[in-house]
Design a protein around this motif. Structure first.
Motif: not given
Length: 515
Positions: A196-197, A200, A205-206, A208
């Motif tokens: 996810s890092s 991102q 984008q972040h 969830s």
């Protein structure tokens, strides 16, 4: 589904005070805490350092033999096709040692105990090399045959050392399987965090925990883990032989480049580490005990010395002498702590985020998230134009650290389970529990929004339990190790025969020389 998530959160929350109490004992007792200097050190710290020193003295500083000879052993041709090679065993052991703790654990230790924690990690690793040698030789001495493979480790030598009672081995095997399986959720979390890092950083984008990305990672992780694990130990070793060097070379290479770019800060690094070991900054509590406790605790979590975990990797190796694997795994402790962990230490300490000298970074706001603190430290030390690329590469290494550790946990649980039963059907059950139950369970913790700090509690708890189980066995088994070591020093090229030293083993009886 929300009820399941709430249960998971409550389960991990209950472990926090238990884990802290065990790790802090007896510093959480008033009268002990009042003892000058000694009162700052918890029993686990004293035990690990004390045993490491004792083994170092009894083996006459075996650490001095754990470099050149270990490398020669790993590069030598395998004696036969049974078992795995010495270097294959080393890579599988390093898959466990070189895990996310090399980044988030070391960063966490420095963020709590200050730069001096790294110094005490070095000290703990030096003496831990003797502990790793002792437990690995025991694993080799009392390993058993399973077709064209070897199995062994903590349950096997524990049974022999405690009266050759099968129920002892059953208890130890169950304890280790529990340890390994319940460490899987934290490694699953780390894989998700890394991917996810990367996403991102690449997209800006972040994402969830309920996003399509997270569900996609979940499916791929379960499928890949199942494919590799169900191929057996040889398939796991084949993949670790590729993935471990890749992650180590990339991580060390990028770290060295960052250090070279910031060459003028190297004297600052060593000054902070040495001075901070004995006089920590006030922001870190100002007490030597804090730095020492954090250094030893996270050093243990990283290099695995004394826990009995790496004994599974040591046992499956095909060596010419049981002490060869001891030297190999002792070198593994050095490589893990003195090289890989030190690379993390260089970056976090040289960035000195805690001094407030980094624009736009509030120390207390990033201190809680160790991976965030590490990545901010990385970006602080590289040119702005390269920051995003370097961040993505380091996150990829972090993900590989977690993934190989995840594979190692399941594989070691399988090796340990062979004590209970070597039947294929039973081993399949262990593989199912690892890849199709506990990996998905770890995924649920992520979807539940658990923070890594909560997952560390169960890892810390299981680690210290394994230490308390394994250390007494190492003390009992030391006479056997010293006999093997005396034979190795006298007759390196001669096959070891345990019967010449008054005890019998399945694989070192002088007939096939362990091969």
């Amino acid at each position: 589904m929300n009820n399941i998530f709430n249960f998971i959160n409550q389960f991990f929350a209950l472990l926090a005070p238990i884990t802290d109490a065990i790790w802090d004992f007896p510093t959480n007792i008033g009268w002990y805490k009042m003892i000058p200097i000694l009162g700052q050190f918890s029993f686990p710290v004293l035990l690990l350092i004390g045993v490491g020193i004792y083994f170092t003295i009894r083996t006459r500083f075996i650490q001095r033999h754990s470099f050149g000879p270990a490398i020669k052993i790993m590069l030598a041709r395998q004696p036969s096709q049974q078992g795995v090679s010495a270097i294959g065993s080393f890579m599988l052991g390093l898959a466990m040692r070189a895990g996310p703790g090399n980044i988030v654990g070391i960063t966490g230790a420095i963020s709590i105990g200050g730069p001096g924690a790294l110094f005490w990690m070095w000290v703990a690793a030096f003496f831990g090399m003797a502990s790793a040698f002792t437990e690995s030789v025991l694993a080799q001495l009392f390993k058993e045959k399973k077709g064209d493979e070897f199995v062994g480790g903590l349950p096997f030598y524990g049974k022999r050392l405690l009266g050759n009672k099968r129920y002892v081995g059953l208890f130890l095997s169950c304890a280790f399987i529990t340890y390994a399986l319940f460490n899987i959720p934290a490694q699953t979390f780390n894989v998700f965090s890394a991917i996810s890092s990367i996403a991102q950083a690449a997209t800006g984008q972040h994402y969830s925990h309920q996003s399509t990305l997270y569900y996609t990672i979940a499916v791929i992780l379960v499928v890949v883990c199942t494919f590799i694990i169900f191929g057996g130990i040889r398939r796991v070793v084949a993949y670790s032989d590729v993935l471990v060097p890749i992650k180590a070379v990339i991580f060390i290479g990028i770290s060295i480049i960052i250090i070279v770019i910031n060459f003028p800060l190297i004297p600052y690094f060593f000054r902070e580490v040495v001075v901070g070991a004995f006089a920590p900054h006030a922001i870190f509590g100002g007490a030597i005990g804090t730095a020492l406790a954090q250094g030893v605790k996270r050093g243990l979590m990283s290099n695995e010395a004394g826990q009995g975990t790496i004994t599974m990797a040591a046992a499956i190796a095909n060596n010419r002498h049981p002490c060869e694997q001891g030297l190999v795994q002792s070198f593994g402790v050095f490589f893990d702590t003195m090289v890989i962990c030190t690379m993390t230490g260089f970056i976090v300490i040289m960035a000195h985020v805690w001094t407030g000298s980094v624009d736009g970074v509030m120390w207390e706001s990033v201190r809680a998230s160790k991976i965030t603190l590490y990545l901010i430290s990385v970006k602080t030390l590289v040119p702005t134009s390269l920051a995003k690329s370097v961040e993505i590469i380091m996150c990829a290494c972090y993900g590989l650290f977690a993934f190989t550790t995840l594979l190692g946990m399941i594989s070691f649980a399988e090796i340990s389970a062979n004590f209970i039963s070597k039947k294929h059907g039973f081993i399949i059950v262990i593989r199912i529990l690892g890849s199709l139950v506990f990996v998905p369970f770890g995924i649920l913790t992520i979807l539940a929004g658990l923070e890594l700090g909560n997952l560390w509690y169960i890892s810390d708890l299981m680690n210290i339990i394994m230490v308390y189980i394994n250390i007494p066995l190492l003390l009992l088994g030391l006479p056997f190790v010293l006999k093997a070591l005396a034979d190795y020093r006298k007759n390196k090229v001669t096959a070891f025969n345990s019967e010449e030293y008054g005890f019998t083993t399945e694989c070192w009886d002088g007939k096939d020389n362990g091969t």
